[in-house]
Design a protein around this motif. Structure first.
Motif, PDB file in Angstrom:
ATOM      1  N   SER A   1     -15.430  -0.320  24.745  1.00  0.00           N
ATOM      2  CA  SER A   1     -16.233   0.789  24.222  1.00  0.00           C
ATOM      3  C   SER A   1     -17.259   0.340  23.190  1.00  0.00           C
ATOM      4  N   PRO A   2     -16.914  -0.479  22.174  1.00  0.00           N
ATOM      5  CA  PRO A   2     -17.957  -0.921  21.233  1.00  0.00           C
ATOM      6  C   PRO A   2     -19.066  -1.721  21.901  1.00  0.00           C
TER       7      PRO A   2
ATOM      8  N   VAL B   1     -23.070  -0.555  22.001  1.00  0.00           N
ATOM      9  CA  VAL B   1     -24.184  -1.375  21.508  1.00  0.00           C
ATOM     10  C   VAL B   1     -25.255  -1.534  22.588  1.00  0.00           C
ATOM     11  N   ILE B   2     -24.833  -1.789  23.816  1.00  0.00           N
ATOM     12  CA  ILE B   2     -25.791  -1.935  24.914  1.00  0.00           C
ATOM     13  C   ILE B   2     -26.543  -0.630  25.135  1.00  0.00           C
ATOM     14  N   TRP B   3     -25.821   0.507  25.081  1.00  0.00           N
ATOM     15  CA  TRP B   3     -26.449   1.810  25.273  1.00  0.00           C
ATOM     16  C   TRP B   3     -27.462   2.097  24.165  1.00  0.00           C
TER      17      TRP B   3
ATOM     18  N   VAL C   1     -31.525   2.695  24.593  1.00  0.00           N
ATOM     19  CA  VAL C   1     -32.180   3.907  24.095  1.00  0.00           C
ATOM     20  C   VAL C   1     -33.329   3.545  23.166  1.00  0.00           C
ATOM     21  N   GLN C   2     -33.121   2.561  22.280  1.00  0.00           N
ATOM     22  CA  GLN C   2     -34.190   2.126  21.376  1.00  0.00           C
ATOM     23  C   GLN C   2     -35.360   1.530  22.142  1.00  0.00           C
ATOM     24  N   MET C   3     -35.092   0.874  23.253  1.00  0.00           N
ATOM     25  CA  MET C   3     -36.157   0.314  24.086  1.00  0.00           C
ATOM     26  C   MET C   3     -36.788   1.364  24.991  1.00  0.00           C
TER      27      MET C   3
END
Length: 379
Positions: A260-261, A265-267, A271-273
């Motif tokens: 989950s962590p 982080v990947i998600w 989203v930021q990209m």
């Protein structure tokens, strides 16, 4: 002889798989015989199925060679080299295809098949082309890419989305497994078969098929939902934001605290990209309710061999009836309040009208279990 009832696209896909596999076998055999007659060799006689030398470049996808035949990005996924793999693929299309096409419709099912067959082939093509390009010695006969491994992985991901808690029994109950575990087991089996059996193409195609199907269903597929979050009315939703279809949900529960962590982080990075758009709380709630309603309905009789689908459909019809009556009462209350009349009188009148319609609805439901759903949606 009983009539085989298949949706049109599933029937066509099954015929194409059998026809292209048979044509590939004929052409491979002729090519092998010509080479064997020209230079008899015990090696040439024993490596008919395994050697890439006999691959047909205008039917299957061959890195550095099939670029002249762009249709092989699609046909390569529909060609099997032996009877065992063709029988497995035909069974997957027969059982999985007819259920998914009936659940989604022919148009959505066709788009899904195109995505899950072509995108993994394109990615695998450039991966192998890059590998052959950077190695010191490019083989005379590059590894061919063919088979329905990617589509099989996509079908399992789709069934995990629709009926994750359904249990499948194999060998008269000796092996019992829930459908939500099938995709991970399938990919793991192909990962192990790569180094053990030399089927590295199945490893990459299963991984790319799994990823492509999940991304498409999670973020892009347009589906119709009916839930209390939409006021009991049908609406459309892009993707599937339900918690049961998150990426970490494909793995055993004991691995969730570790995965989950990493997934979060990947998600957050995606989203930021601006490669992904986060789901709203309302969308997640509606997706969870839609997933719960699919689980209540269960698999139809075509999948479990019993007539147990009728009870699920009747339960779904009752659920939709209750939602429709609730929405109707709310609208009548609002209309009565605007007119200055008594809301209780309007609700009582609506309830009496619905009770008057119940005998005819029940009689129709006894003859056809799907008819109440149509009437409820009209109400």
């Amino acid at each position: 002889m009983p009539r085989i009832n298949l949706p049109p696209l599933t029937r066509g896909l099954l015929l194409v798989v059998v026809s292209l596999s048979a044509l590939n076998a004929i052409l491979r055999t002729n090519k092998w015989r010509v080479q064997l007659d020209a230079a008899p060799s015990p090696i040439a006689a024993t490596n008919y199925l395994s050697s890439p030398e006999w691959a047909i470049p205008y039917l299957v996808l061959i890195p550095t060679k099939s670029i002249r035949y762009p249709w092989t990005f699609l046909t390569g996924a529909l060609v099997e080299n032996n009877l065992v793999s063709m029988a497995v693929s035909a069974s997957v299309v027969y059982f999985g295809g007819r259920y998914l096409e009936r659940a989604w419709g022919s148009k959505e099912f066709g788009k899904f098949v195109l995505f899950v067959t072509m995108i993994p082939n394109v990615v695998a093509f450039f991966l192998y082309a890059f590998w052959h390009g950077v190695t010191a010695h490019t083989p005379d006969f590059p590894t061919p890419l063919n088979g329905m491994v990617a589509l099989e992985a996509g079908f399992l991901v789709s069934l995990k989305q629709l009926v994750p808690e359904h249990t499948v029994s194999i060998f008269k109950g000796v092996i019992r497994m829930r459908i939500k575990h099938f995709p991970a087991v399938f990919v793991l089996a192909n990962m192990l078969s790569g180094p053990l059996l030399g089927t590295d193409t199945a490893l990459w195609l299963s991984l790319f098929g799994f990823t492509t199907s999940w991304v498409y269903l999670r973020f892009f597929r347009i589906s119709e939902i009916t839930s209390t979050a939409t006021g009991g009315e049908g609406s459309v939703m892009k993707g599937d934001p339900s918690d049961t279809f998150s990426f970490v949900a494909f793995f055993p529960d004991v691995l969730h605290p570790v995965l989950s962590p990493i997934c979060d982080v990947i998600w957050a990075t995606l989203v930021q990209m601006r490669l992904c758009t986060p789901f709203s709380d309302e969308a997640i709630e509606a997706g969870n309710e839609n997933a719960a309603s699919r689980s209540e309905a269960g698999l139809p009789s075509i999948m479990n061999g019993r007539g147990g689908g009728g009870g699920g459909r009747r339960a779904e019809a009752e659920r939709r009836r209750a939602l429709a009556l609730k929405a109707l009462d709310q609208r009548l209350n609002a209309a009565a309040a605007n007119r200055g009349t008594s809301p209780a009188a309007s609700v009582t009148a609506a309830s009496s009208n619905s009770k008057a319609e119940e005998p005819s609805t029940a009689a129709a439901g006894a003859s056809d279990s799907t008819e109440p759903t149509v009437k409820d949606e009209q109400t």
